[in-house]
Design a protein around this motif. Sequence first.
Motif, PDB file in Angstrom:
ATOM      1  N   SER A   1       0.775  -1.256  -0.114  1.00  0.00           N
ATOM      2  CA  SER A   1      -0.073  -0.050   0.111  1.00  0.00           C
ATOM      3  C   SER A   1       0.842   1.212   0.154  1.00  0.00           C
ATOM      4  O   SER A   1       0.419   2.317  -0.121  1.00  0.00           O
ATOM      5  CB  SER A   1      -0.862   0.116   1.151  1.00  0.00           C
ATOM      6  OG  SER A   1      -0.267   0.102   2.445  1.00  0.00           O
ATOM      7  N   HIS A   2       2.275   1.069   0.069  1.00  0.00           N
ATOM      8  CA  HIS A   2       2.844   2.412  -0.096  1.00  0.00           C
ATOM      9  C   HIS A   2       3.417   2.877  -1.292  1.00  0.00           C
ATOM     10  O   HIS A   2       3.371   1.807  -2.259  1.00  0.00           O
ATOM     11  CB  HIS A   2       4.369   2.030   0.922  1.00  0.00           C
ATOM     12  CG  HIS A   2       4.159   2.004   2.238  1.00  0.00           C
ATOM     13  ND1 HIS A   2       3.547   1.061   3.049  1.00  0.00           N
ATOM     14  CD2 HIS A   2       4.704   2.749   3.252  1.00  0.00           C
ATOM     15  CE1 HIS A   2       3.438   1.269   4.321  1.00  0.00           C
ATOM     16  NE2 HIS A   2       4.356   2.184   4.496  1.00  0.00           N
ATOM     17  N   PRO A   3       3.511   4.206  -1.495  1.00  0.00           N
ATOM     18  CA  PRO A   3       3.996   4.530  -2.857  1.00  0.00           C
ATOM     19  C   PRO A   3       5.369   4.030  -3.073  1.00  0.00           C
ATOM     20  O   PRO A   3       6.257   4.330  -2.221  1.00  0.00           O
ATOM     21  CB  PRO A   3       3.859   6.174  -2.542  1.00  0.00           C
ATOM     22  CG  PRO A   3       3.985   6.285  -1.556  1.00  0.00           C
ATOM     23  CD  PRO A   3       3.238   5.120  -0.549  1.00  0.00           C
ATOM     24  N   TRP A   4       5.702   3.868  -4.442  1.00  0.00           N
ATOM     25  CA  TRP A   4       7.086   3.383  -4.691  1.00  0.00           C
ATOM     26  C   TRP A   4       7.444   4.121  -5.764  1.00  0.00           C
ATOM     27  O   TRP A   4       6.818   4.755  -6.530  1.00  0.00           O
ATOM     28  CB  TRP A   4       6.863   1.949  -5.295  1.00  0.00           C
ATOM     29  CG  TRP A   4       6.677   0.875  -4.385  1.00  0.00           C
ATOM     30  CD1 TRP A   4       5.609   0.647  -3.529  1.00  0.00           C
ATOM     31  CD2 TRP A   4       7.747   0.032  -3.720  1.00  0.00           C
ATOM     32  NE1 TRP A   4       5.668  -0.449  -2.743  1.00  0.00           N
ATOM     33  CE2 TRP A   4       7.225  -0.938  -2.953  1.00  0.00           C
ATOM     34  CE3 TRP A   4       9.207  -0.172  -3.990  1.00  0.00           C
ATOM     35  CZ2 TRP A   4       7.978  -1.990  -2.373  1.00  0.00           C
ATOM     36  CZ3 TRP A   4       9.842  -1.251  -3.487  1.00  0.00           C
ATOM     37  CH2 TRP A   4       9.271  -2.098  -2.704  1.00  0.00           C
TER      38      TRP A   4
ATOM     39  N   THR B   1       9.629  -5.236  -9.944  1.00  0.00           N
ATOM     40  CA  THR B   1       8.003  -5.441 -10.212  1.00  0.00           C
ATOM     41  C   THR B   1       8.019  -7.197  -9.903  1.00  0.00           C
ATOM     42  O   THR B   1       7.034  -7.324  -9.110  1.00  0.00           O
ATOM     43  CB  THR B   1       7.736  -5.121 -11.464  1.00  0.00           C
ATOM     44  OG1 THR B   1       7.754  -3.757 -11.727  1.00  0.00           O
ATOM     45  CG2 THR B   1       6.075  -5.254 -11.546  1.00  0.00           C
TER      46      THR B   1
ATOM     47  N   CYS C   1       8.340  -7.600  -5.899  1.00  0.00           N
ATOM     48  CA  CYS C   1       7.213  -7.298  -5.351  1.00  0.00           C
ATOM     49  C   CYS C   1       5.985  -8.300  -5.729  1.00  0.00           C
ATOM     50  O   CYS C   1       5.548  -8.653  -4.570  1.00  0.00           O
ATOM     51  CB  CYS C   1       6.977  -5.929  -5.941  1.00  0.00           C
ATOM     52  SG  CYS C   1       7.850  -4.341  -5.227  1.00  0.00           S
TER      53      CYS C   1
ATOM     54  N   GLU D   1       1.224  -6.120  -6.058  1.00  0.00           N
ATOM     55  CA  GLU D   1       1.523  -5.153  -7.184  1.00  0.00           C
ATOM     56  C   GLU D   1       1.940  -3.865  -6.702  1.00  0.00           C
ATOM     57  O   GLU D   1       1.099  -3.142  -5.906  1.00  0.00           O
ATOM     58  CB  GLU D   1       0.262  -4.953  -8.353  1.00  0.00           C
ATOM     59  CG  GLU D   1       0.758  -4.271  -9.606  1.00  0.00           C
ATOM     60  CD  GLU D   1       1.501  -5.200 -10.474  1.00  0.00           C
ATOM     61  OE1 GLU D   1       2.349  -4.423 -11.044  1.00  0.00           O
ATOM     62  OE2 GLU D   1       1.602  -6.501 -10.251  1.00  0.00           O
ATOM     63  N   PRO D   2       3.289  -3.276  -6.951  1.00  0.00           N
ATOM     64  CA  PRO D   2       3.662  -2.037  -6.298  1.00  0.00           C
ATOM     65  C   PRO D   2       2.892  -0.872  -6.939  1.00  0.00           C
ATOM     66  O   PRO D   2       2.564  -0.929  -8.208  1.00  0.00           O
ATOM     67  CB  PRO D   2       5.301  -2.008  -6.707  1.00  0.00           C
ATOM     68  CG  PRO D   2       5.124  -3.004  -8.069  1.00  0.00           C
ATOM     69  CD  PRO D   2       4.226  -3.947  -7.942  1.00  0.00           C
ATOM     70  N   ASP D   3       2.707   0.026  -5.890  1.00  0.00           N
ATOM     71  CA  ASP D   3       1.875   1.354  -6.490  1.00  0.00           C
ATOM     72  C   ASP D   3       3.210   2.385  -6.924  1.00  0.00           C
ATOM     73  O   ASP D   3       3.640   2.859  -6.208  1.00  0.00           O
ATOM     74  CB  ASP D   3       1.222   1.707  -5.352  1.00  0.00           C
ATOM     75  CG  ASP D   3       0.395   3.245  -5.470  1.00  0.00           C
ATOM     76  OD1 ASP D   3       0.489   3.644  -6.583  1.00  0.00           O
ATOM     77  OD2 ASP D   3       0.041   3.905  -4.685  1.00  0.00           O
TER      78      ASP D   3
ATOM     79  N   ARG E   1       4.410   5.170  -8.110  1.00  0.00           N
ATOM     80  CA  ARG E   1       4.081   6.735  -8.450  1.00  0.00           C
ATOM     81  C   ARG E   1       5.195   7.536  -8.804  1.00  0.00           C
ATOM     82  O   ARG E   1       4.840   8.735  -9.401  1.00  0.00           O
ATOM     83  CB  ARG E   1       3.411   7.273  -6.898  1.00  0.00           C
ATOM     84  CG  ARG E   1       2.515   6.545  -6.521  1.00  0.00           C
ATOM     85  CD  ARG E   1       1.593   7.417  -5.275  1.00  0.00           C
ATOM     86  NE  ARG E   1       0.829   6.529  -4.868  1.00  0.00           N
ATOM     87  CZ  ARG E   1       0.293   6.982  -3.517  1.00  0.00           C
ATOM     88  NH1 ARG E   1       0.384   8.091  -2.762  1.00  0.00           N
ATOM     89  NH2 ARG E   1      -0.642   6.167  -2.927  1.00  0.00           N
TER      90      ARG E   1
END
Length: 144
Positions: free
Chosen positions: A19-22, A36, A39, A45-47, A49
């Motif tokens: 849930s953290h921005p990456w 990716t 993760c 699935e990485p967020d 940003r």
Amino acid sequence: MRLAQPAAIPPRPLAELGSHPWIMEPTGTAARHWATAVCRAAGFEPDVRYQSTDLLLHLRLVRTGHAVAILPALLSASPADTDPARSDPARADPAIHLSDLPGSPARRIYAATRRGASQQPALAAVREALAAAIRASSHNDPVQ
């Protein structure tokens, strides 16, 4: 390769950072594909940003609490940390918490020179500086 998180928040294992921005390298690069996949193997699935090839920008966004990242261990060693007698180079920046990734993945770095040039003093100095930085940033991996 190390997991980089802002030190201002409690460190979490990779599997809990969905849930953290990456910040990652741009889509289509080998580094982005690999990060990716790491993760996804951790279950999320990485967020993503932020995207940049500038790893110093990755550090800046982690340091300021805007993102988490996967960074080369070599990047975390400051020039003062190339002395193996010093403490853990991962603490070179107190605003960033670095931790190992599952499986402790590593990368190989090669230095290539033209035939006959490998013994030039300037090239030997560059190779030694690179080897010292690698030794300072590695846990148990020998430098060859």
